[in-house]
Write an enzyme that holds these catalytic residues in place. Sequence first.
Site, PDB file in Angstrom:
ATOM      1  N   GLY A 171       0.759  -1.251   0.000  1.00 11.68           N
ATOM      2  CA  GLY A 171       0.000   0.000   0.000  1.00 11.68           C
ATOM      3  C   GLY A 171       0.781   1.287   0.000  1.00 11.68           C
ATOM      4  N   GLU A 224       3.861  -6.645   1.587  1.00  8.36           N
ATOM      5  CA  GLU A 224       3.364  -7.007   0.248  1.00  8.36           C
ATOM      6  C   GLU A 224       3.350  -5.786  -0.671  1.00  8.36           C
ATOM      7  OE1 GLU A 224      -0.633  -8.309   1.041  1.00  8.36           O
ATOM      8  OE2 GLU A 224      -0.017 -10.146   2.046  1.00  8.36           O
ATOM      9  N   CYS A 254     -13.699   4.651 -28.508  1.00 12.77           N
ATOM     10  CA  CYS A 254     -14.983   5.347 -28.647  1.00 12.77           C
ATOM     11  C   CYS A 254     -15.665   5.531 -27.291  1.00 12.77           C
ATOM     12  CB  CYS A 254     -15.870   4.561 -29.585  1.00 12.77           C
ATOM     13  SG  CYS A 254     -15.021   4.210 -31.106  1.00 12.77           S
ATOM     14  N   GLU A 255     -15.034   6.258 -26.420  1.00 15.60           N
ATOM     15  CA  GLU A 255     -15.616   6.581 -25.116  1.00 15.60           C
ATOM     16  C   GLU A 255     -15.051   7.923 -24.685  1.00 15.60           C
ATOM     17  OE1 GLU A 255     -16.609   4.216 -22.108  1.00 15.60           O
ATOM     18  OE2 GLU A 255     -16.360   2.293 -23.107  1.00 15.60           O
ATOM     19  N   TYR A 257       0.126  -1.346 -12.257  1.00 14.08           N
ATOM     20  CA  TYR A 257      -1.298  -1.330 -12.617  1.00 14.08           C
ATOM     21  C   TYR A 257      -1.518  -0.668 -13.984  1.00 14.08           C
ATOM     22  CZ  TYR A 257      -1.414  -2.470  -7.677  1.00 14.08           C
ATOM     23  OH  TYR A 257      -1.182  -3.064  -6.460  1.00 14.08           O
TER      24      TYR A 257
HETATM   25  N1  LLP Z   1      -1.636  -6.893  -0.864  1.00 19.51           N
HETATM   26  C1  LLP Z   1      -2.929  -7.001  -1.160  1.00 19.51           C
HETATM   27  C2  LLP Z   1      -3.731  -8.000  -0.460  1.00 19.51           C
HETATM   28  C3  LLP Z   1      -3.502  -6.169  -2.131  1.00 19.51           C
HETATM   29  O1  LLP Z   1      -4.803  -6.272  -2.405  1.00 19.51           O
HETATM   30  C4  LLP Z   1      -2.709  -5.206  -2.797  1.00 19.51           C
HETATM   31  C5  LLP Z   1      -3.275  -4.311  -3.814  1.00 19.51           C
HETATM   32  C6  LLP Z   1      -1.338  -5.137  -2.469  1.00 19.51           C
HETATM   33  C7  LLP Z   1      -0.839  -5.993  -1.483  1.00 19.51           C
HETATM   34  C8  LLP Z   1      -0.387  -4.199  -3.129  1.00 19.51           C
HETATM   35  O2  LLP Z   1      -0.706  -2.878  -2.910  1.00 19.51           O
HETATM   36  P1  LLP Z   1       0.296  -1.735  -3.421  1.00 19.51           P
HETATM   37  O3  LLP Z   1       1.569  -1.852  -2.632  1.00 19.51           O
HETATM   38  O4  LLP Z   1       0.534  -1.923  -4.870  1.00 19.51           O
HETATM   39  O5  LLP Z   1      -0.450  -0.489  -3.146  1.00 19.51           O
HETATM   40  N2  LLP Z   1      -5.483  -0.883  -9.504  1.00 19.51           N
HETATM   41  C9  LLP Z   1      -5.270   0.091  -8.456  1.00 19.51           C
HETATM   42  C10 LLP Z   1      -4.582  -0.520  -7.255  1.00 19.51           C
HETATM   43  C11 LLP Z   1      -5.302  -1.692  -6.697  1.00 19.51           C
HETATM   44  C12 LLP Z   1      -4.572  -2.326  -5.551  1.00 19.51           C
HETATM   45  C13 LLP Z   1      -5.178  -3.628  -5.172  1.00 19.51           C
HETATM   46  N3  LLP Z   1      -4.505  -4.315  -4.120  1.00 19.51           N
HETATM   47  C14 LLP Z   1      -4.516   1.275  -9.021  1.00 19.51           C
HETATM   48  O6  LLP Z   1      -4.201   1.281 -10.210  1.00 19.51           O
HETATM   49  O7  LLP Z   1      -4.268   2.239  -8.306  1.00 19.51           O
END
Ligand code: LLP
Length: 421
Positions: A246, A280, A349-350, A377
């Site tokens: 996160g 993570e 087309c959006e 992402y």
């Molecule tokens: N662990 C779990 C259980 C998760 O669901 C996620 C992300 C992470 C770790 C990694 O989080 P990070 O360190 O990347 O913030 N598509 C969205 C982000 C969705 C994140 C989903 N879960 C975007 O483009 O901002």
Amino acid sequence: MSEHTKYSNCFKYQDSQLCVENIPLENIAQRFGTPCYVYSHQALSNAYRQFEVALQSREHLICYAVKANSNLAILNLLAKLGAGFDIVSAGELQRVLAAGGAANKIVFSGVGKTADEMKLALQADILCFNVESSAELERLNEVAKKMGKVAPISLRVNPDVDAKTHPYISTGLKQNKFGVAYTEALALYRKAQTSKNLRIVGMDCHIGSQLTDLAPFIAATEKMLALVDMLAQEDIRFEHLDLGGGLGIQYQDEVPPSIVDYAQALIGAMHGRTEKIIVEPGRVLVGNAGVLLTKVEYLKHGEEKHFAIVDAAMNDLMRPALYDAYHHIQPVHKNTGNKQTYEIVGPICETGDFLGNARSLSITQGDLLAIMSAGAYGMSMSSNYNSRPRAAEVMVSGDVAQVIRERETVAQLFSGEKIFV
Ligand code: LLP
């Protein structure tokens, strides 16, 4: 803020040419075409190493969140650096194994694991299942029993902490679908304790993504630790505590905590504890290590707005359309001409197919643009909408550029489809 939470130093101008490491992005476009994702090997390695160093005073495991970018070359690079992996599907499991990742460093998150996915992960002997509900706990016990195995588990606890991020990527509130309710966790651990085919190894939580403040991380960790202490009284103990991912990056003018400050905060919150720390991270490892390279197809001057219509679109990079997310957009060749304010849009087309709003740029038709901070992402959320083959991916290390995913062909797009007879 550290180098890796902001635009990476590996992407910078040399004589008006935007380069990735030592290669001008213009050369990449000539060799591999556009749209194209381009990653810096050095930026990726540096971000990972910075995390390792920041946590070195504690026993730890960095489980890269595969969903951020699941290209095999990226997984392989991280595996070689010693990373573990956080997966959310059998597909991600197979990618990690194909890329040379170690099964015993994999944690399996996600609210909807199927019995088949559990089976595959049990066969592979992964490190831990991050279980998200009572029903999942029961199913996992049954699947493991049938296989004559004992599944290592942790419960993903929902700490009900506001991550103060975009609502679509906030996961640690009561109203979210994720994790088991804080108040339910004790009872579920007791249940797991008496399940013959489950072995409690940890506790985990993940409260959201793109967090730019340390306070919610600390609050969530403290809530978890309070539970850990209650469980210790019942002799339920943990080998590891998984504090989730996160950590945010800088897309625009956010000032996220540095990796070092983040790690220090976690280590501080875990003071006096002996459990291994698992994290993570996804975005912070890859987000600013990649750009999306695109070409201006047309400049179109509307009655109210000027449009730069580029050859990348929402199918390639969905974040602006989905979250109204900001990505900095830079010309690959810096021009000195007059600037104009453009909407940077794709050919789909959006009306939602935009990559940037109101960007002041000096550009002409045929110019190349780099959409920054696109390593996380980006490709992993791409689609084939409008029957657009997915972009190529290129990795650069020093003077070397190599395709790490071929551009998709139209034939591949419908190879699995059949005329109904
Ligand atoms: N662990 C779990 C259980 C998760 O669901 C996620 C992300 C992470 C770790 C990694 O989080 P990070 O360190 O990347 O913030 N598509 C969205 C982000 C969705 C994140 C989903 N879960 C975007 O483009 O901002």
